[in-house]
Design a protein around this motif. Structure first.
Motif, PDB file in Angstrom:
ATOM      1  N   SER A 335       0.704  -0.917   0.118  1.00  0.00           N
ATOM      2  CA  SER A 335      -0.076  -0.253  -0.067  1.00  0.00           C
ATOM      3  C   SER A 335       0.922   1.194   0.229  1.00  0.00           C
ATOM      4  CB  SER A 335      -0.598   0.150   0.754  1.00  0.00           C
ATOM      5  OG  SER A 335      -0.105   0.855   2.526  1.00  0.00           O
ATOM      6  N   PHE A 336       0.270   2.609   0.056  1.00  0.00           N
ATOM      7  CA  PHE A 336       0.804   3.823  -0.140  1.00  0.00           C
ATOM      8  C   PHE A 336       0.770   4.647   1.288  1.00  0.00           C
ATOM      9  CE2 PHE A 336      -3.046   4.226  -2.766  1.00  0.00           C
ATOM     10  CZ  PHE A 336      -4.107   5.533  -1.844  1.00  0.00           C
ATOM     11  N   ASN A 339       2.991   6.987   2.831  1.00  0.00           N
ATOM     12  CA  ASN A 339       2.920   8.183   2.452  1.00  0.00           C
ATOM     13  C   ASN A 339       1.967   9.408   1.568  1.00  0.00           C
ATOM     14  OD1 ASN A 339       3.830   9.870   0.093  1.00  0.00           O
ATOM     15  ND2 ASN A 339       4.358   7.653  -1.353  1.00  0.00           N
ATOM     16  N   LEU A 342       0.133  11.276  -0.966  1.00  0.00           N
ATOM     17  CA  LEU A 342      -0.122  10.040  -1.784  1.00  0.00           C
ATOM     18  C   LEU A 342      -1.869  10.091  -0.780  1.00  0.00           C
ATOM     19  CD1 LEU A 342       1.760   7.314  -2.938  1.00  0.00           C
ATOM     20  CD2 LEU A 342       0.940   9.107  -3.871  1.00  0.00           C
ATOM     21  N   ASP A 358       5.629   0.990   4.010  1.00  0.00           N
ATOM     22  CA  ASP A 358       4.102   1.355   2.695  1.00  0.00           C
ATOM     23  C   ASP A 358       4.717   2.376   1.853  1.00  0.00           C
ATOM     24  OD1 ASP A 358       3.527  -1.382   4.232  1.00  0.00           O
ATOM     25  OD2 ASP A 358       2.187  -0.688   5.111  1.00  0.00           O
ATOM     26  N   GLY A 360       4.186   3.092  -1.382  1.00  0.00           N
ATOM     27  CA  GLY A 360       3.399   3.454  -2.640  1.00  0.00           C
ATOM     28  C   GLY A 360       4.473   3.327  -3.646  1.00  0.00           C
ATOM     29  N   LEU A 363       3.085   1.138  -6.955  1.00  0.00           N
ATOM     30  CA  LEU A 363       1.646   2.460  -7.742  1.00  0.00           C
ATOM     31  C   LEU A 363       2.750   3.555  -8.748  1.00  0.00           C
ATOM     32  CD1 LEU A 363      -1.077   4.406  -7.656  1.00  0.00           C
ATOM     33  CD2 LEU A 363      -1.412   5.367  -5.837  1.00  0.00           C
ATOM     34  N   THR A 373      -5.765   3.637 -12.810  1.00  0.00           N
ATOM     35  CA  THR A 373      -5.665   3.802 -10.950  1.00  0.00           C
ATOM     36  C   THR A 373      -7.862   3.350 -10.324  1.00  0.00           C
ATOM     37  OG1 THR A 373      -5.608   6.387 -10.826  1.00  0.00           O
ATOM     38  CG2 THR A 373      -4.235   4.668 -10.728  1.00  0.00           C
ATOM     39  N   LEU A 376      -8.386   6.015  -5.195  1.00  0.00           N
ATOM     40  CA  LEU A 376      -7.441   6.306  -4.328  1.00  0.00           C
ATOM     41  C   LEU A 376      -7.499   6.665  -3.350  1.00  0.00           C
ATOM     42  CD1 LEU A 376      -4.728   7.408  -7.123  1.00  0.00           C
ATOM     43  CD2 LEU A 376      -4.872   5.532  -5.899  1.00  0.00           C
ATOM     44  N   THR A 547      -3.759   0.789   2.213  1.00  0.00           N
ATOM     45  CA  THR A 547      -4.703   1.412   1.183  1.00  0.00           C
ATOM     46  C   THR A 547      -5.981   0.621   0.765  1.00  0.00           C
ATOM     47  OG1 THR A 547      -3.062   0.994  -0.088  1.00  0.00           O
ATOM     48  CG2 THR A 547      -3.844   3.641   1.486  1.00  0.00           C
ATOM     49  N   GLY A 550      -5.506   1.691  -6.076  1.00  0.00           N
ATOM     50  CA  GLY A 550      -4.642   1.299  -6.361  1.00  0.00           C
ATOM     51  C   GLY A 550      -4.353   1.268  -8.013  1.00  0.00           C
ATOM     52  N   VAL A 576      -1.476  -3.020  -4.016  1.00  0.00           N
ATOM     53  CA  VAL A 576      -0.990  -1.862  -5.314  1.00  0.00           C
ATOM     54  C   VAL A 576      -2.507  -2.312  -6.243  1.00  0.00           C
ATOM     55  CG1 VAL A 576      -0.060  -4.484  -6.735  1.00  0.00           C
ATOM     56  CG2 VAL A 576       0.854  -1.814  -6.892  1.00  0.00           C
TER      57      VAL A 576
END
Length: 611
Positions: A335-336, A339, A342, A358, A360, A363, A373, A376, A547, A550, A576
């Motif tokens: 996942s992100f 971040n 994001l 994590d 991303g 991604l 995507t 998100l 998340t 993705g 992802v």
């Protein structure tokens, strides 16, 4: 530890299913006879780790480090424990504490090395002149070729790698951390088991169906799921479970906690939790001649003139750029959640309980080659987070569930009001938590409920022992404790900034309903009153790690572009890939999706490579 020797060690140990690390040493150390003699014996040192104090014992001869043993630790299984095991092997094999930290477990690594240094100093070692040899990193080759390249060694990635390797494909799996696991290492390894042998024989469920599972997933996901992916899983998850249990011989049983958001009995859990699953899968990858490269971070997908993916660039531990050529590539980078750039702004103030790695990566790499995507803006949020470290949440869902099932415990808000059925679905409890202006609920427990909370916390390794929860009582965030205990409920409410008068009235009203045998407020079945005596109140904050959005994929888990066309040779697995879980994930679906999508992507990527 960014050293190639660690990779070789891990692969050898994985092949023997021994795991990475050995508390009793690794081979015969070479003593430094030129230095002054140590005082032989065993020395104890305690340092504060990522979660709590770490206590170790270091045994030395007059010239060498003989063994290192972890006496007490509450570091995360599969993360902190892996780091300490790897460092133990390297310290003993190289007779040095001048080592890099393990990528993905920096804090635990640094504190563990500090503890070893403390013990060696006690033994009489001058660390300015002894045990300080630097172990030189070795660079990888300029390039590698394979049939299937899997980027990411979490649950979905290691599953994809094993599945592809089983077909006879040559497989390389890249993991940017010093060990595999991803977010999978943090969970109990529960999955949905619809249409599997274990569902029929162990759960004794005969009324479940693919259609019923599909409906449940879509309902919990608020119909924001990608129906193609939900149908793919609902129709085929049984095949994946049978592969895990019957072909790979990985032991599963009924999940320890059965959550109520399923319309049939279908929740199973891997024996030994996900740490055991990961150890077994790493061993299986080695047995099937797959290659695992840790401390290698993929940064860019390689494409030909037609836009087909033909491999990836990665950076090894020395900083060298390495080319990995492949006929198929599976993105399984997770996942992100870590971040901030994001993440949706709606998560401000929520506790993050995932891993700092994590970020991303997949991604970003996927979008760079034209991938579409989905969702998100959607993130999996749970309730029942405990903020033991600032902005970081402990996942106390199972502990809270144990306390509320058949015991005297209620959820209240800061106004002292009960706002949800304590045995409702996790979605119900999460929604009730985030609906509060301060986004906090409080679990109010009597002594019996607290005992259940403690027991489950130890069982799930949230804490190493019941006594260790005393550390929580010293934690204060913005002047407010995370947990309080005592016999004066009004005083406890005051400490937690809960309306004391309203809480007393709420408890009295609730106990009256229990005496009458009917919860007229939330229709909680068989409500149990809070007994007088000792009370405990613990905070319940929203937390997230994973998340839900993705890259967009089709029914073959091929990553697609904005027009829905597959990007040649590119597949996705795990977090992802967005859409499988919609706006929320049904319990057992996050790991269920990870393993199922890894199995499916690995199968199709190998087929695409001609296997």
């Amino acid at each position: 530890m960014k050293k190639l020797l660690k990779l070789a060690l891990c692969l050898v140990l994985a092949a023997s299913a021994a795991g990475c690390g050995n508390n009793n040493g690794a081979g015969t150390p070479t003593p430094d006879t030129s230095a002054a003699a140590l005082t032989p014996g065993t020395y104890t040192a305690t340092v504060t780790g990522h979660n709590a104090p770490i206590t170790i014992e270091v045994t030395v001869t007059d010239q060498a480090i003989e063994s290192i043993n972890v006496v007490e630790s509450s570091e995360t299984a599969g993360i902190g424990t892996n780091a300490m095991e790897q460092l133990t092997d390297e310290i003993i094999a190289n007779q040095t504490v001048n080592l890099d930290t393990i990528t993905g477990s920096t804090i635990t690594s640094a504190t563990f090395i500090s503890a070893v240094k403390d013990a060696l100093t006690q033994a009489g070692a001058d660390l300015n002149t002894r045990f300080n040899t630097e172990v030189a990193a070795e660079a990888l080759n300029d390039s590698y070729d394979c049939d299937v390249l899997v980027i990411g060694g979490g649950g979905s990635g290691i599953t994809a790698a094993v599945r592809a390797a089983q077909t006879g494909a040559s497989v390389i799996c890249l993991e940017k951390n010093g060990f595999i696991g991803g977010d999978t290492v943090l969970n109990a390894g529960t999955m949905v088991a619809t249409n599997s042998r274990i569902q029929k024989e162990v759960l004794n469920e005969t009324q479940d169906s693919s259609d019923l599972l599909y409906e449940d997933i879509m309902k919990v996901g608020l119909e924001k799921n990608d129906p193609v992916l939900v149908r793919l899983l609902a129709d085929n998850i049984g095949e994946c479970i049978d592969w895990l249990t019957d072909d790979l011989k990985i032991a599963y049983d009924a999940a320890a906690t059965q959550y109520p958001d399923h319309s049939a009995s279908r929740q199973i859990g891997v024996v030994g939790r996900s740490v055991s699953f990961l150890d077994q899968m790493q061993a299986l990858l080695a047995q099937n001649h797959g290659q695992l490269f840790t401390d290698v971070r993929a940064s860019k997908l390689l494409t030909d003139d037609n836009g087909a993916v033909i491999g990836a660039l990665g950076t090894d531990a020395t900083g060298k750029e390495v080319t990995f050529n492949a006929k198929s590539v599976v993105l399984a980078t997770g996942s992100f959640g870590a971040n901030q750039e994001l993440l949706p702004k709606s998560l401000d103030g929520y506790l993050f309980y995932g891993r700092d790695s994590d970020t991303g990566d997949g991604l970003v790499m996927g979008e760079a080659v034209g991938a579409a995507t989905i969702n998100l803006d959607l993130v999996k949020v749970y309730a029942q987070g405990v903020e033991k470290l600032p902005t970081k949440g402990l996942a106390a869902t199972a502990s809270s569930t144990a306390a509320t099932n058949g015991h005297g415990a209620i959820y209240v808000n800061s106004k002292g009001e009960r706002v949800v059925s304590e045995v409702g679905t996790l979605s119900d409890i999460t929604n009730a938590t985030v609906a509060q202006e301060d986004k906090i609920l409080y679990l109010v427990m009597d002594e019996e409920a607290y005992a259940a909370y403690l027991a489950k916390s130890v069982e799930d390794k949230l804490i190493p022992s019941e006594a260790s929860i005393e550390d929580w009582y010293s934690v204060s965030n913005n002047g407010k404790p995370i947990i309080v205990k005592g016999e004066d409920l009004s005083a406890l409410a005051g400490q937690m900034d809960i309306d004391a008068e309203a809480l007393a009235a709420t408890v009295a009203d609730y106990n009256e309903m229990c005496a009458a045998g009917k919860d007229t407020q939330f229709d909680k079945p068989d409500p149990v009153a809070l007994k007088e005596g000792t009370y405990v109140i613990v905070e319940q904050k929203p937390r997230f790690a994973t998340t839900l959005g993705g890259l967009k994929a089709n029914e073959n888990l091929q990553i697609v572009d904005a027009e829905g066309n597959p990007i040649a040779n590119l597949y996705g697995a795990g977090c992802v890939v967005g859409g499988a879980n919609g706006a929320d994930s049904m319990t057992a679906m996050m790991q269920g999706w990870a393993n199922f999508s890894g199995y499916t992507a690995g199968t199709n990527a190998a087929k695409n490579a001609g296997k």
